[in-house]
Write an enzyme that holds these catalytic residues in place. Sequence first.
Site, short mmCIF file in Angstrom:
data_model
loop_
_atom_site.label_atom_id
_atom_site.label_comp_id
_atom_site.label_asym_id
_atom_site.label_seq_id
_atom_site.Cartn_x
_atom_site.Cartn_y
_atom_site.Cartn_z
N SER A 124 96.25 155.89 -13.51
CA SER A 124 95.43 156.60 -12.53
C SER A 124 95.74 156.17 -11.10
O SER A 124 95.68 156.98 -10.17
CB SER A 124 93.95 156.37 -12.81
OG SER A 124 93.59 156.89 -14.07
N GLU B 214 87.62 143.94 -11.48
CA GLU B 214 87.90 144.32 -10.09
C GLU B 214 87.70 143.16 -9.12
O GLU B 214 88.54 142.93 -8.25
CB GLU B 214 87.01 145.51 -9.68
CG GLU B 214 87.35 146.81 -10.38
CD GLU B 214 86.61 146.98 -11.70
OE1 GLU B 214 86.74 148.05 -12.32
OE2 GLU B 214 85.90 146.03 -12.12
N ILE C 276 71.88 120.47 -11.79
CA ILE C 276 70.86 120.76 -10.77
C ILE C 276 71.30 121.96 -9.93
O ILE C 276 72.45 122.06 -9.53
CB ILE C 276 70.64 119.54 -9.84
CG1 ILE C 276 70.06 118.36 -10.62
CG2 ILE C 276 69.74 119.91 -8.67
CD1 ILE C 276 68.64 118.57 -11.13
N HIS D 218 70.15 118.33 -2.94
CA HIS D 218 71.16 119.39 -2.91
C HIS D 218 71.44 119.91 -1.51
O HIS D 218 72.57 119.84 -1.05
CB HIS D 218 70.72 120.56 -3.80
CG HIS D 218 71.64 121.75 -3.73
ND1 HIS D 218 72.80 121.81 -4.45
CD2 HIS D 218 71.58 122.90 -3.00
CE1 HIS D 218 73.42 122.95 -4.17
NE2 HIS D 218 72.69 123.63 -3.30
N ASN E 287 76.31 118.44 -12.78
CA ASN E 287 75.16 117.60 -12.42
C ASN E 287 73.83 118.17 -12.87
O ASN E 287 72.78 117.55 -12.68
CB ASN E 287 75.14 117.33 -10.91
CG ASN E 287 75.03 118.59 -10.06
OD1 ASN E 287 74.32 119.52 -10.42
ND2 ASN E 287 75.73 118.61 -8.93
N HIS F 201 74.59 119.74 2.79
CA HIS F 201 74.44 119.49 1.36
C HIS F 201 75.06 118.14 1.01
O HIS F 201 76.24 118.06 0.67
CB HIS F 201 75.12 120.60 0.56
CG HIS F 201 74.57 121.96 0.83
ND1 HIS F 201 74.85 122.66 1.99
CD2 HIS F 201 73.75 122.76 0.09
CE1 HIS F 201 74.23 123.82 1.95
NE2 HIS F 201 73.56 123.91 0.82
N HIS G 98 81.34 158.09 -10.08
CA HIS G 98 82.70 157.72 -9.70
C HIS G 98 83.12 158.29 -8.35
O HIS G 98 84.21 158.00 -7.88
CB HIS G 98 83.69 158.20 -10.77
CG HIS G 98 83.70 157.38 -12.02
ND1 HIS G 98 82.56 157.09 -12.73
CD2 HIS G 98 84.71 156.76 -12.68
CE1 HIS G 98 82.87 156.35 -13.78
NE2 HIS G 98 84.17 156.13 -13.77
#
Length: 661
Positions: free
Chosen positions: A381, A408, A186, A258, A184, A28, A470
């Site tokens: 908890s 999280e 892009i 890129h 940039n 890149h 859960h």
Amino acid sequence: MAQVDHSRMANAIRALAMDAVEKAKSGHPGLPMGAADVATVLWSQFLKFDAADPHWPDRDRFILSAGHGSMLLYALLYLTGNEELTLDQIKNFRQLGSKTPGHPENCITSSVETTTGPLGQGVASSVGTALAERLLQAEFGDIVDHYTYVLCSDGDLMEGVSHEAIALAGHLKLSKLIFLYDDNGISIDGPLSLTDNVDQVARFQAHGWNSFRIDGHDHNAIADAIRKAQASDRPTMIACKTTIGFGAPHKAGTSKAHGEPLGAEELAGAKKALGWDYGPFEIPDDVLSAWRNVGKQGASARTDWLARFEALPADKRDEFKRRVIDRKRPAAIADAIRALKDKLVAEPQTIATRKASELALEALTPVVPELLLGSADLTPSNNTRVKQAKDVTPDDFSGRYIHYGIREMGMAAAMNGLALHGGFAPAGGTFLCFTDYARPSMRVAALSHVPVVYIMTHDSIGLGEDGPTHQPVEHLAALRAMPNMRVFRPADAVETAECWQLALENTNGPTVLALSRQNLAQVRTATSEANLSATGGYELIPAPGKAQVSIFATGSEVEIAVAAQKLLEVQGVAARVVSVPSLDLLLAQDDATRAAIIGDAPVKVAVEAAVRFGWDAVIGPDGGFVGMTGFGASAPAKELYKHFGITAEAVADAAKRRLAA
């Protein structure tokens, strides 16, 4: 250095990036070419570092969150005289065994602060890095005084984890955290306008940051902006408007710059446009000398720091050295856990392992001052907050408990930054099911050998009425499949204590503690000097005579295995019970140790309130398994175990069927 124009120094970065990507035939080049001016100003005028000692504790941290632009960082390290990053390493960009992989990895290139590549991870981990600086300064004073600079991209800021990260940083007012946004416009698909029209400056301001725009190719504007950021009482985001692939005659400002080599013709045209009349990987002496002087600028600051460090009281100096420089855990961990185990054997506890974890933390906190606890808004908890804990707040960084909010992945990434900075052993809690949110940051931790602990409670259908959204069933298998991720599911309070010891003593990677919501009977009733969980599995109950059946279980299902063993004994079947607090650790043992634990009983049955995947390595493809084949349901825990057939009777029946076969 004053005799070398800023643009020539920046062009050295551009040239090395173009040449390395061209030689590798992949990479890149666009970001290094576009952000070279920003990086040159930062490194030559502001970044506090000494190339002769890249691990000096009070150096400023530079995190390239846009890891695809890795040649920017590699070029800077080479130019400033980092011994690890030689010109040969630059020439071997993206090649097997080089110190210059496609994305920066701290375990391959020691001068890289953190592994980046998955967009947003550097941005998020930097919050932990900046927080570590604040926490250590509150404890040790002026020997800790440095900035965290982050070069980020459009992609970093589009990723959802960036929202979690910048919200937390803004709330905590981490004023020594400075983002340099390579604005940039892009992305790989083309102009950013295809997918996004967010006003990033307004977005950061809404999160409590100082934020503004500049011309990212105007070195005076860049310098003024960094000075302004350093004086701010809040974290700062500087949106630096740049041109991707700056200098390339046809590809500059387009997605073609890129993620692919420029090609020989475009590369030659870019060098001509930049006035860079040198061959591949050739840096003129005056430019290289100027950059090498930049690498030496921090030597006096490091010398001054060493003097202040030596002037500290001996006890404080030794503690800083242990935690930040040597990164060693206290020897007292083993003694604290042994004492807790003795107490538990003397006074057995029928408690949830999340509560047992809290007991372990109460014992460990006094002897492990670097233990930094927190939760993603599930403190009651997760049982992560011990009695003596003090909250970290925007106005007081002397505490050791962090309220991460419902973030999280941001929590997991911040813990990576805290651990990599040095000085802390971070541990954060949420529900095991929500490792789905945290997993990208957890994977980076495993890849990067980052010693963090995930306190994951509500580990099975045993959490009950909250239901299948859960209740984790596939999560243990998924986490066990991750290289360098230790997964523990303790059966009782004693095993929980042992697993905490192993988690903290492991400084080469992360650990998951999967803990129950429901109360569990204590199955360990005899004292043990040794940490029996250290081999991942051990014989909990021997067979009455030669074993016909081996029953393997983890966590809350160990007591089911114990009950099944008794049922079989009444029916004349000799069975043994093997507790497996860590299946992955058991499988990592040498052949002889693993074989001794698994045993030679002709029938093997495993029981776990999760999917079977992974257990065949212990029980074989024809072994019996009692567990889950689908998702859970909403009901009280005891009803769920009966409904899904995870019972002592089911385990005994599975064993008898195979004996009769």
